[in-house]
Motif scaffolding. Structure first.
Motif, PDB file in Angstrom:
ATOM      1  N   UNK A  19       0.793  -1.231   0.000  1.00 58.97           N
ATOM      2  CA  UNK A  19       0.000   0.000   0.000  1.00 58.97           C
ATOM      3  C   UNK A  19       0.824   1.279   0.000  1.00 58.97           C
ATOM      4  N   UNK A  20       2.055   1.216   0.503  1.00 56.16           N
ATOM      5  CA  UNK A  20       2.846   2.438   0.669  1.00 56.16           C
ATOM      6  C   UNK A  20       4.064   2.523  -0.260  1.00 56.16           C
ATOM      7  N   UNK A  21       4.572   1.380  -0.689  1.00 57.54           N
ATOM      8  CA  UNK A  21       5.821   1.388  -1.458  1.00 57.54           C
ATOM      9  C   UNK A  21       5.590   1.067  -2.932  1.00 57.54           C
ATOM     10  N   UNK A  22       5.012  -0.093  -3.215  1.00 58.31           N
ATOM     11  CA  UNK A  22       4.840  -0.497  -4.612  1.00 58.31           C
ATOM     12  C   UNK A  22       4.014   0.482  -5.446  1.00 58.31           C
ATOM     13  N   UNK A  23       2.983   1.121  -4.867  1.00 60.11           N
ATOM     14  CA  UNK A  23       2.228   2.084  -5.685  1.00 60.11           C
ATOM     15  C   UNK A  23       3.054   3.281  -6.162  1.00 60.11           C
ATOM     16  N   UNK A  24       4.189   3.532  -5.510  1.00 61.54           N
ATOM     17  CA  UNK A  24       5.051   4.654  -5.901  1.00 61.54           C
ATOM     18  C   UNK A  24       6.013   4.288  -7.025  1.00 61.54           C
ATOM     19  N   UNK A  25       6.089   2.996  -7.365  1.00 64.40           N
ATOM     20  CA  UNK A  25       7.059   2.515  -8.351  1.00 64.40           C
ATOM     21  C   UNK A  25       6.328   2.210  -9.652  1.00 64.40           C
ATOM     22  N   UNK A  26       6.517   3.006 -10.686  1.00 61.36           N
ATOM     23  CA  UNK A  26       5.760   2.816 -11.918  1.00 61.36           C
ATOM     24  C   UNK A  26       5.857   1.415 -12.525  1.00 61.36           C
ATOM     25  N   UNK A  27       6.999   0.746 -12.414  1.00 64.31           N
ATOM     26  CA  UNK A  27       7.094  -0.595 -13.001  1.00 64.31           C
ATOM     27  C   UNK A  27       6.368  -1.635 -12.153  1.00 64.31           C
ATOM     28  N   UNK A  28       5.946  -1.256 -10.944  1.00 70.15           N
ATOM     29  CA  UNK A  28       5.079  -2.109 -10.143  1.00 70.15           C
ATOM     30  C   UNK A  28       5.743  -3.236  -9.392  1.00 70.15           C
ATOM     31  N   UNK A  29       7.024  -3.147  -9.180  1.00 70.94           N
ATOM     32  CA  UNK A  29       7.725  -4.202  -8.439  1.00 70.94           C
ATOM     33  C   UNK A  29       8.980  -3.641  -7.797  1.00 70.94           C
ATOM     34  N   UNK A  30       9.550  -4.422  -6.887  1.00 68.02           N
ATOM     35  CA  UNK A  30      10.861  -4.095  -6.345  1.00 68.02           C
ATOM     36  C   UNK A  30      11.934  -4.429  -7.369  1.00 68.02           C
ATOM     37  N   UNK A  31      13.057  -3.758  -7.267  1.00 60.22           N
ATOM     38  CA  UNK A  31      14.204  -4.126  -8.086  1.00 60.22           C
ATOM     39  C   UNK A  31      14.887  -5.354  -7.516  1.00 60.22           C
ATOM     40  N   UNK A  32      15.753  -5.955  -8.326  1.00 62.19           N
ATOM     41  CA  UNK A  32      16.529  -7.112  -7.898  1.00 62.19           C
ATOM     42  C   UNK A  32      17.990  -6.714  -7.740  1.00 62.19           C
ATOM     43  N   UNK A  33      18.643  -7.300  -6.739  1.00 58.93           N
ATOM     44  CA  UNK A  33      20.062  -7.006  -6.515  1.00 58.93           C
ATOM     45  C   UNK A  33      20.887  -7.323  -7.750  1.00 58.93           C
ATOM     46  N   UNK A  34      20.503  -8.363  -8.479  1.00 63.61           N
ATOM     47  CA  UNK A  34      21.246  -8.736  -9.686  1.00 63.61           C
ATOM     48  C   UNK A  34      21.168  -7.655 -10.755  1.00 63.61           C
ATOM     49  N   UNK A  35      20.075  -6.895 -10.762  1.00 63.95           N
ATOM     50  CA  UNK A  35      19.952  -5.809 -11.739  1.00 63.95           C
ATOM     51  C   UNK A  35      20.962  -4.701 -11.433  1.00 63.95           C
ATOM     52  N   UNK A  36      21.125  -4.388 -10.166  1.00 64.16           N
ATOM     53  CA  UNK A  36      22.148  -3.409  -9.776  1.00 64.16           C
ATOM     54  C   UNK A  36      23.535  -3.939 -10.120  1.00 64.16           C
ATOM     55  N   UNK A  37      23.744  -5.217  -9.836  1.00 63.22           N
ATOM     56  CA  UNK A  37      25.050  -5.833 -10.091  1.00 63.22           C
ATOM     57  C   UNK A  37      25.427  -5.768 -11.562  1.00 63.22           C
TER      58      UNK A  37
END
Length: 241
Positions: free
Chosen positions: A195-213
């Protein structure tokens, strides 16, 4: 001979993903950690990546430990300044200890870990420094005046260092992740996440550590030699700079 990469805070979370991605890409990796011996040894046994315990905010400890790493593995040509902590609280209740602990680990560490390797990079004519900042260093975050200040500070540090060393073949770049699915974020109650975090992210999900890597691996590569002084925002569109 494989280039040597040091990843601070490299045995857990985003740092662990970075360490493993760099190893997979062919680098010889050393992973720093600050205090969790059990997690570090588990990481070492699982990955075969050597681990080195030292306080990234202690300039003397960094100098000694980095010389040890270079004696063991060779000169450090890739430095990933990833280590960081939080000590959250509203500023009007924040103690100086909360403030200084975060500044020491998240910002003073830029000097403490980078100073021992920069001269060697300049002399060899090659170096890659990648700093992990945060979306909250770009937009600020209530309850994180200390963390936001430090994470904004590393961006200014990177821009200055990039200018000083560009002609020597040394690049300095920043990655600013948003909400990444690490242990810390996944510990947030599911209802708050939905309710508080995902609605703020347009792609609708958390990022993955592997994506940063993967971003780090690219910025560390020879192919990224024309990129320096840049900040790569990886936040799913939550904050567009």
């Amino acid at each position: 001979m494989a280039r040597v990469a040091l990843v601070t805070g490299g045995t857990r979370g985003i740092g662990a993903a970075i360490s493993q991605a760099l190893k997979k890409a062919g680098y010889t990796v050393a992973a720093n950690y600050g205090g969790n011996d059990e997690a570090a040894n588990t990481f070492k046994n699982k990955t075969g990546i050597p681990v080195y315990k030292f306080d990234v905010g202690d300039a003397s400890a960094c100098e000694t430990s980095i010389r040890k790493i270079e004696a063991d593995l060779g000169p450090i040509e890739i430095l990933v300044n990833n280590a960081g902590i939080t000590r959250d609280g509203m500023f009007h209740r924040m103690t100086f200890e909360q403030w200084s602990a975060v500044i020491r680990t998240n910002l003073d560490s830029m000097f403490a870990c980078t100073r021992p390797v920069i001269e060697g990079m300049r002399e060899r004519g090659f170096g890659r420094i990648v700093i992990i900042s945060s979306i909250n260093g770009q937009k600020g975050q209530m309850g994180q005046s200390n963390y936001s200040a430090a994470k904004a500070g590393v961006v200014g540090f990177a821009k200055a260092l990039a200018q000083e060393n560009a002609a020597k073949g040394v690049t300095v770049n920043v990655i600013a992740p948003g909400y990444i699915a690490t242990e810390m974020v996944q510990a947030v109650p599911e209802e708050v996440l939905k309710t508080k975090i995902l609605p703020l992210i347009p792609v609708g999900r958390l990022g993955e550590a592997d994506e940063v890597a993967r971003g780090v691996v690219y910025l560390a590569s020879d192919e990224a030699g024309f990129i320096t002084g840049s900040t790569l925002s990886m936040n799913g569109g939550q904050y567009m700079v």
